[in-house]
Design a protein around this motif. Structure first.
Motif, PDB file in Angstrom:
ATOM      1  N   PRO A 152       1.005  -1.233  -0.172  1.00  0.00           N
ATOM      2  CA  PRO A 152      -0.127  -0.014   0.059  1.00  0.00           C
ATOM      3  C   PRO A 152       0.940   1.375   0.076  1.00  0.00           C
ATOM      4  N   VAL A 153       0.228   2.397  -0.695  1.00  0.00           N
ATOM      5  CA  VAL A 153       0.820   3.417  -0.748  1.00  0.00           C
ATOM      6  C   VAL A 153      -0.057   4.451  -0.360  1.00  0.00           C
ATOM      7  N   THR A 154       0.275   5.505   0.235  1.00  0.00           N
ATOM      8  CA  THR A 154      -0.581   6.887   0.505  1.00  0.00           C
ATOM      9  C   THR A 154       0.035   8.088  -0.351  1.00  0.00           C
ATOM     10  N   ILE A 155      -1.130   8.670  -1.040  1.00  0.00           N
ATOM     11  CA  ILE A 155      -0.611  10.143  -1.800  1.00  0.00           C
ATOM     12  C   ILE A 155      -1.544  10.937  -1.187  1.00  0.00           C
ATOM     13  N   GLU A 156      -1.022  12.148  -1.726  1.00  0.00           N
ATOM     14  CA  GLU A 156      -2.018  13.303  -0.993  1.00  0.00           C
ATOM     15  C   GLU A 156      -2.584  14.111  -2.278  1.00  0.00           C
ATOM     16  N   VAL A 157      -3.605  14.531  -2.511  1.00  0.00           N
ATOM     17  CA  VAL A 157      -4.289  15.357  -3.574  1.00  0.00           C
ATOM     18  C   VAL A 157      -5.057  16.287  -2.887  1.00  0.00           C
ATOM     19  N   ALA A 158      -5.294  17.460  -3.581  1.00  0.00           N
ATOM     20  CA  ALA A 158      -6.218  18.554  -3.066  1.00  0.00           C
ATOM     21  C   ALA A 158      -7.519  18.200  -2.591  1.00  0.00           C
ATOM     22  N   GLU A 159      -8.224  18.850  -1.987  1.00  0.00           N
ATOM     23  CA  GLU A 159      -9.489  18.376  -1.303  1.00  0.00           C
ATOM     24  C   GLU A 159     -10.642  18.148  -2.362  1.00  0.00           C
ATOM     25  N   ASP A 160     -10.303  19.435  -3.006  1.00  0.00           N
ATOM     26  CA  ASP A 160     -11.439  19.583  -4.262  1.00  0.00           C
ATOM     27  C   ASP A 160     -11.294  18.763  -5.340  1.00  0.00           C
TER      28      ASP A 160
END
Length: 72
Positions: free
Chosen positions: A45-53
């Motif tokens: 598993p990997v976790t990425i971040e994206v903008a909330e919108d």
């Protein structure tokens, strides 16, 4: 920012599309994006971040690429 966890892939997984997605939407370098794609291929598993919108569209796009994704 919203965290999305990629935790597997399905048949028809488009690994080049995932690498491009990570570069364009998560602002990863080519090397970082490829490393994440390789991690996904190894069923880690990997976790990425994206903008909330963008979270809902990003989730849909990732599913279309062929990975299992959940919001964290």
């Amino acid at each position: 920012m919203v965290k999305l966890e990629i935790n597997g892939w399905t048949g028809g997984f488009k690994k080049i599309s995932l690498t491009k997605f990570l570069q364009q939407r998560a602002n990863y370098s080519l090397a970082q994006a490829k490393a994440v794609t390789d991690t996904v291929l190894n069923n880690q598993p990997v976790t990425i971040e994206v903008a909330e919108d963008e979270a809902a569209q990003a989730t849909k796009d990732l599913v279309d690429i062929g990975v299992f994704v959940s919001r964290r």
